[in-house]
Scaffold this motif. Structure first.
Motif, PDB file in Angstrom:
ATOM      1  N   GLU A 127      11.620   5.523  35.447  1.00  0.00           N
ATOM      2  CA  GLU A 127      10.744   5.115  34.339  1.00  0.00           C
ATOM      3  C   GLU A 127       9.313   4.896  34.831  1.00  0.00           C
ATOM      4  O   GLU A 127       8.343   5.257  34.158  1.00  0.00           O
ATOM      5  CB  GLU A 127      11.285   3.835  33.692  1.00  0.00           C
ATOM      6  CG  GLU A 127      12.574   4.008  32.915  1.00  0.00           C
ATOM      7  CD  GLU A 127      13.792   4.100  33.822  1.00  0.00           C
ATOM      8  OE1 GLU A 127      13.624   3.843  35.051  1.00  0.00           O
ATOM      9  OE2 GLU A 127      14.875   4.442  33.335  1.00  0.00           O
ATOM     10  N   LEU A 128       9.169   4.283  36.006  1.00  0.00           N
ATOM     11  CA  LEU A 128       7.833   4.021  36.535  1.00  0.00           C
ATOM     12  C   LEU A 128       7.098   5.310  36.868  1.00  0.00           C
ATOM     13  O   LEU A 128       5.888   5.417  36.691  1.00  0.00           O
ATOM     14  CB  LEU A 128       7.927   3.140  37.788  1.00  0.00           C
ATOM     15  CG  LEU A 128       8.299   1.667  37.561  1.00  0.00           C
ATOM     16  CD1 LEU A 128       8.425   0.952  38.889  1.00  0.00           C
ATOM     17  CD2 LEU A 128       7.248   0.994  36.682  1.00  0.00           C
ATOM     18  N   ARG A 129       7.831   6.314  37.350  1.00  0.00           N
ATOM     19  CA  ARG A 129       7.189   7.586  37.699  1.00  0.00           C
ATOM     20  C   ARG A 129       6.668   8.322  36.467  1.00  0.00           C
ATOM     21  O   ARG A 129       5.835   9.219  36.584  1.00  0.00           O
ATOM     22  CB  ARG A 129       8.165   8.479  38.460  1.00  0.00           C
ATOM     23  CG  ARG A 129       8.326   8.043  39.915  1.00  0.00           C
ATOM     24  CD  ARG A 129       9.148   9.020  40.695  1.00  0.00           C
ATOM     25  NE  ARG A 129      10.559   8.953  40.338  1.00  0.00           N
ATOM     26  CZ  ARG A 129      11.470   9.868  40.652  1.00  0.00           C
ATOM     27  NH1 ARG A 129      11.101  10.939  41.310  1.00  0.00           N
ATOM     28  NH2 ARG A 129      12.733   9.708  40.306  1.00  0.00           N
ATOM     29  N   ALA A 130       7.138   7.930  35.303  1.00  0.00           N
ATOM     30  CA  ALA A 130       6.654   8.534  34.059  1.00  0.00           C
ATOM     31  C   ALA A 130       5.725   7.597  33.294  1.00  0.00           C
ATOM     32  O   ALA A 130       5.227   7.957  32.222  1.00  0.00           O
ATOM     33  CB  ALA A 130       7.847   8.915  33.171  1.00  0.00           C
ATOM     34  N   ASP A 131       5.520   6.387  33.834  1.00  0.00           N
ATOM     35  CA  ASP A 131       4.663   5.407  33.180  1.00  0.00           C
ATOM     36  C   ASP A 131       3.207   5.731  33.516  1.00  0.00           C
ATOM     37  O   ASP A 131       2.758   5.596  34.661  1.00  0.00           O
ATOM     38  CB  ASP A 131       5.017   4.005  33.680  1.00  0.00           C
ATOM     39  CG  ASP A 131       4.237   2.914  32.952  1.00  0.00           C
ATOM     40  OD1 ASP A 131       3.003   3.079  32.797  1.00  0.00           O
ATOM     41  OD2 ASP A 131       4.855   1.921  32.567  1.00  0.00           O
ATOM     42  N   ARG A 132       2.448   6.143  32.535  1.00  0.00           N
ATOM     43  CA  ARG A 132       1.072   6.621  32.736  1.00  0.00           C
ATOM     44  C   ARG A 132       0.185   5.552  33.371  1.00  0.00           C
ATOM     45  O   ARG A 132      -0.574   5.826  34.312  1.00  0.00           O
ATOM     46  CB  ARG A 132       0.499   7.073  31.394  1.00  0.00           C
ATOM     47  CG  ARG A 132      -0.857   7.734  31.468  1.00  0.00           C
ATOM     48  CD  ARG A 132      -1.339   8.079  30.053  1.00  0.00           C
ATOM     49  NE  ARG A 132      -2.672   8.640  30.112  1.00  0.00           N
ATOM     50  CZ  ARG A 132      -2.926   9.922  30.322  1.00  0.00           C
ATOM     51  NH1 ARG A 132      -1.931  10.768  30.492  1.00  0.00           N
ATOM     52  NH2 ARG A 132      -4.157  10.368  30.365  1.00  0.00           N
ATOM     53  N   GLY A 133       0.248   4.326  32.877  1.00  0.00           N
ATOM     54  CA  GLY A 133      -0.602   3.268  33.412  1.00  0.00           C
ATOM     55  C   GLY A 133      -0.269   2.954  34.859  1.00  0.00           C
ATOM     56  O   GLY A 133      -1.165   2.803  35.698  1.00  0.00           O
ATOM     57  N   PHE A 134       1.038   2.835  35.142  1.00  0.00           N
ATOM     58  CA  PHE A 134       1.447   2.534  36.512  1.00  0.00           C
ATOM     59  C   PHE A 134       1.058   3.663  37.469  1.00  0.00           C
ATOM     60  O   PHE A 134       0.585   3.411  38.582  1.00  0.00           O
ATOM     61  CB  PHE A 134       2.962   2.294  36.553  1.00  0.00           C
ATOM     62  CG  PHE A 134       3.475   2.076  37.948  1.00  0.00           C
ATOM     63  CD1 PHE A 134       3.333   0.835  38.558  1.00  0.00           C
ATOM     64  CD2 PHE A 134       4.070   3.111  38.662  1.00  0.00           C
ATOM     65  CE1 PHE A 134       3.794   0.624  39.847  1.00  0.00           C
ATOM     66  CE2 PHE A 134       4.524   2.913  39.950  1.00  0.00           C
ATOM     67  CZ  PHE A 134       4.393   1.664  40.545  1.00  0.00           C
ATOM     68  N   VAL A 135       1.262   4.896  37.028  1.00  0.00           N
ATOM     69  CA  VAL A 135       0.951   6.062  37.876  1.00  0.00           C
ATOM     70  C   VAL A 135      -0.542   6.103  38.191  1.00  0.00           C
ATOM     71  O   VAL A 135      -0.936   6.384  39.325  1.00  0.00           O
ATOM     72  CB  VAL A 135       1.424   7.363  37.191  1.00  0.00           C
ATOM     73  CG1 VAL A 135       0.824   8.591  37.896  1.00  0.00           C
ATOM     74  CG2 VAL A 135       2.940   7.445  37.203  1.00  0.00           C
ATOM     75  N   ARG A 136      -1.391   5.818  37.222  1.00  0.00           N
ATOM     76  CA  ARG A 136      -2.834   5.830  37.465  1.00  0.00           C
ATOM     77  C   ARG A 136      -3.198   4.819  38.549  1.00  0.00           C
ATOM     78  O   ARG A 136      -3.998   5.108  39.449  1.00  0.00           O
ATOM     79  CB  ARG A 136      -3.604   5.507  36.179  1.00  0.00           C
ATOM     80  CG  ARG A 136      -3.687   6.654  35.186  1.00  0.00           C
ATOM     81  CD  ARG A 136      -4.491   6.217  33.961  1.00  0.00           C
ATOM     82  NE  ARG A 136      -5.874   5.964  34.326  1.00  0.00           N
ATOM     83  CZ  ARG A 136      -6.841   6.870  34.270  1.00  0.00           C
ATOM     84  NH1 ARG A 136      -6.570   8.110  33.893  1.00  0.00           N
ATOM     85  NH2 ARG A 136      -8.063   6.549  34.590  1.00  0.00           N
ATOM     86  N   ARG A 137      -2.615   3.603  38.471  1.00  0.00           N
ATOM     87  CA  ARG A 137      -2.920   2.578  39.466  1.00  0.00           C
ATOM     88  C   ARG A 137      -2.405   2.997  40.844  1.00  0.00           C
ATOM     89  O   ARG A 137      -3.078   2.806  41.860  1.00  0.00           O
ATOM     90  CB  ARG A 137      -2.321   1.239  39.048  1.00  0.00           C
ATOM     91  CG  ARG A 137      -2.988   0.614  37.824  1.00  0.00           C
ATOM     92  CD  ARG A 137      -2.580  -0.847  37.645  1.00  0.00           C
ATOM     93  NE  ARG A 137      -1.143  -0.972  37.394  1.00  0.00           N
ATOM     94  CZ  ARG A 137      -0.576  -0.888  36.195  1.00  0.00           C
ATOM     95  NH1 ARG A 137      -1.334  -0.653  35.113  1.00  0.00           N
ATOM     96  NH2 ARG A 137       0.730  -1.048  36.050  1.00  0.00           N
ATOM     97  N   ALA A 138      -1.222   3.584  40.877  1.00  0.00           N
ATOM     98  CA  ALA A 138      -0.635   4.004  42.155  1.00  0.00           C
ATOM     99  C   ALA A 138      -1.449   5.133  42.798  1.00  0.00           C
ATOM    100  O   ALA A 138      -1.708   5.119  44.006  1.00  0.00           O
ATOM    101  CB  ALA A 138       0.813   4.460  41.942  1.00  0.00           C
ATOM    102  N   LEU A 139      -1.867   6.087  41.988  1.00  0.00           N
ATOM    103  CA  LEU A 139      -2.635   7.228  42.523  1.00  0.00           C
ATOM    104  C   LEU A 139      -4.013   6.785  42.987  1.00  0.00           C
ATOM    105  O   LEU A 139      -4.614   7.430  43.860  1.00  0.00           O
ATOM    106  CB  LEU A 139      -2.754   8.332  41.473  1.00  0.00           C
ATOM    107  CG  LEU A 139      -1.443   9.025  41.092  1.00  0.00           C
ATOM    108  CD1 LEU A 139      -1.697  10.078  40.019  1.00  0.00           C
ATOM    109  CD2 LEU A 139      -0.801   9.673  42.319  1.00  0.00           C
ATOM    110  N   GLY A 140      -4.558   5.723  42.405  1.00  0.00           N
ATOM    111  CA  GLY A 140      -5.846   5.210  42.859  1.00  0.00           C
ATOM    112  C   GLY A 140      -5.773   4.638  44.257  1.00  0.00           C
ATOM    113  O   GLY A 140      -6.781   4.543  44.963  1.00  0.00           O
ATOM    114  N   VAL A 141      -4.554   4.259  44.673  1.00  0.00           N
ATOM    115  CA  VAL A 141      -4.342   3.719  46.018  1.00  0.00           C
ATOM    116  C   VAL A 141      -3.969   4.839  46.992  1.00  0.00           C
ATOM    117  O   VAL A 141      -4.458   4.897  48.113  1.00  0.00           O
ATOM    118  CB  VAL A 141      -3.234   2.645  46.006  1.00  0.00           C
ATOM    119  CG1 VAL A 141      -2.921   2.158  47.419  1.00  0.00           C
ATOM    120  CG2 VAL A 141      -3.637   1.481  45.121  1.00  0.00           C
TER     121      VAL A 141
END
Length: 618
Positions: free
Chosen positions: A2-16
């Protein structure tokens, strides 16, 4: 999941961590906003973007400007795109290895890539790297480091041919050739300017110095008489005192040269064998004044200029004796010719008014002799020529100032025209000829310098060569150069001042390069440091390892691109230290020992006490 498809979470993760794009849901890998976040953090994340995004030219261009190696992950079609590949090569030469095989085998495109970065030749097709003529062409184009990447086997004649094309190629010869006295002798005999790229030990060799001097003069000379005598201006430009330019005619800061101190006589203006081809203008005037020359005919004559190309317009200017400014565009050239045709067709009262509207003096000191209508007609013809000369001169002077030529500092406008002609010749010359001229005059340019910089330093030199002696003294004083020991007649003094100004310009360029000129014993030592730095920055990985081994520095068996900077920095420091005098070496060593803990405590203690430190420690 679910997290891998969560747009908000993915944006924060990719920023790191941008490379985490490989683990996100497939749908988000095609989302332009999501992928942009990943690419900003890590350009290599392009490898996990969707095929659509990897084929998007705009996205790929943005990534390649930050990391050329990302070309590996671009779509196949973009890796065959010349514009895309050149952007990647401009970022890092190693990116050329990921270009399509068709581009790496295309001689014309590889030539373009090599002009961007000479190291790109290492990734070209084998057929091109083994083509001696192709490699020589790249070397001649100003990329001598191409010599390292050629696959020519043991062609004995090729190294000397490379030096003839570009003396800087000597920097990139195998060490056994570069340090070989017989080969170095052959190189400096083939090209005297190759002496600047000879290793320091051989520059002290009397035989090498003698060979360079016997080739063509001394190893360091400013040949002021080398120019041909064809640069005398053909157009009979009027002199500054014949112009009276007001604020309306010139931009702010107009030189005082254009403020008339009085009007010259019309007789003097046309006497003395005018070099301007007035037959051409007379023909234009006759057409304009004749009964058959209507306004429509004049318009037709002007319209013909609209149909002429650059070469034909240049020929028109040459016929009129006007110098062509370097880089003069078609529209500017056409506008000048249209103006001249228009001025030559004006009746005298209108020509007089045109001069006044441009702030040019329209008065002459010619007096009517009272000899009748014939004398009045002759006087009118003479006056027309004087006014036309003034208008043409003003138009040229304004254009020359935009080129950086200080017209007001010359003794005559004709001297400024001579500089313009020489600069035009530079613009039409090959890069090889420009570099050779800079080397002959001891003007430091560095390896791989942009052509525009070559033209800029040559412009400064040409201006100094044509300035009068008093202006040269002022220029020297303005640059803080001493003129106390200048001796001899005016010609000798002029030459010595120009030589000092050229040397000062060269030293300033060396300082910009980062060389601490003041700590070295001579300008020659500064030259050697700068040339060695340029060489190191362009050395192949094998060359860097070989240089490290020569001075006992450790280097990995395979030098990665990200390790180059550290190796080049160390070798550059060693090159600088080699040229420092003993006193400066002691200062350098004390600074190094004081900056960090050192494995030689006795040496560190001596440094702290200001005592001499054994130079072997360095």
């Amino acid at each position: 999941r679910e997290l891998r498809a969560d747009r908000g979470f993915v944006r924060r993760a990719l920023g790191v961590r941008g490379s985490a794009l490989r683990d996100v849901a497939e749908g988000l890998k095609a989302d332009r906003d999501i992928v942009d976040v990943a690419l900003r953090q890590d350009p290599s994340a392009l490898a996990w973007a969707s095929q659509t995004i990897r084929a998007d030219r705009v996205v790929v261009l943005q990534v390649l400007r930050r990391s050329g190696l990302a070309l590996e992950h671009a779509a196949e079609g973009l890796r065959s795109d010349p514009g895309i590949v050149l952007v990647a090569v401009e970022n890092i030469s190693e990116a050329f290895r990921f270009a399509s095989s068709e581009l790496r085998s295309d001689a014309s495109f590889v030539r373009q890539a090599v002009l961007v970065d000479g190291a790109a030749l290492a990734y070209a097709a084998e057929t091109l790297r083994s083509d001696g003529d192709f490699v020589l062409g790249c070397i001649e184009d100003g990329q001598p480091q191409c010599l390292q990447f050629a696959a020519l086997g043991r062609d004995a004649a090729f190294p000397l041919a490379a030096v003839r094309r570009n003396p800087a190629a000597l920097c990139f010869m195998p060490s056994e050739l570069r340090t070989s006295r017989p080969f170095v002798l052959s190189a400096v005999r083939a090209r005297r300017t190759a002496f600047r790229f000879v290793p320091a030990a051989l520059q002290q060799d009397g035989g090498v110095v003698q060979a360079a001097q016997s080739t063509n003069g001394s190893t360091s000379s400013l040949d002021l008489e080398a120019e041909s005598s064809d640069d005398d201006a053909s157009f009979d430009f009027c002199e500054p005192e014949e112009l009276m330019v007001g604020p309306r005619a010139d931009p702010p800061g107009a030189p005082a040269e254009c403020r008339s101190a009085g009007a010259a006589s019309a007789a003097a203006a046309s006497a003395g064998g005018s070099m301007f081809d007035f037959d051409e203008l007379d023909e234009l005037e006759d057409q304009a004044r004749g009964a058959d020359m209507s306004l429509g005919d004049l318009a037709e004559a002007l319209n013909k200029l609209e149909d002429l190309g650059l070469a034909q317009l240049q020929e028109e200017c040459v016929q009129l004796g006007l110098p062509l400014e370097p880089g003069m565009e078609v529209e500017r050239l056409r506008a000048r010719l249209v103006s001249i045709r228009g001025w030559s067709s004006l009746p005298l009262p209108d020509l007089d008014a045109e001069c006044r509207s441009r702030g040019v003096s329209s008065s002459t000191s010619a007096a009517r002799s009272g000899g009748g209508a014939c004398d009045e007609e002759t006087e009118d013809v003479t006056r027309r020529r004087v006014l036309l000369r003034r208008l043409v001169t003003l138009d040229c002077v304004r254009a020359w100032r935009l080129l950086g030529i200080p017209v007001e500092r010359f003794t005559s406008v004709r001297e400024a025209a001579r500089v313009v002609r020489r600069c035009a010749r530079h613009a039409a010359s090959s890069r090889q000829r420009l570099e050779a001229k800079c080397l002959r005059w001891d003007l430091f340019t560095g390896l791989g310098v942009r052509r525009v910089e070559l033209e800029e330093v040559l412009l400064s030199t040409e201006v100094w060569r044509c300035l009068p002696l008093e202006e040269l003294r002022r220029e020297s004083k303005a640059q803080g150069l001493s003129t106390c020991h200048i001796q001899g007649g005016d010609v000798q003094c002029h030459r010595q001042l120009v030589s000092r100004l050229v040397e000062a310009l060269s030293l300033e360029r060396l300082r910009r390069r980062g060389v601490e000129v003041g700590r070295l014993t001579s300008s020659d030592a500064a030259w050697r440091v700068a040339v060695e730095w340029d060489r190191l920055e362009r050395l192949s990985s094998d060359g860097l390892r070989e240089d490290c081994a020569a001075i006992g520095l450790p280097a990995a068996p395979c030098v990665k691109w990200y390790e180059r900077h550290d190796l080049v920095a160390r070798l550059s420091s060693a090159a600088f230290w080699r040229e420092l005098p003993p006193g400066e070496l002691q200062v350098e060593l004390r600074n190094l020992l004081a900056d960090a803990a050192h494995p030689f405590p006795a040496a560190a203690s001596a440094a702290a006490a200001g005592a001499a430190v054994p130079l072997g420690v360095l």
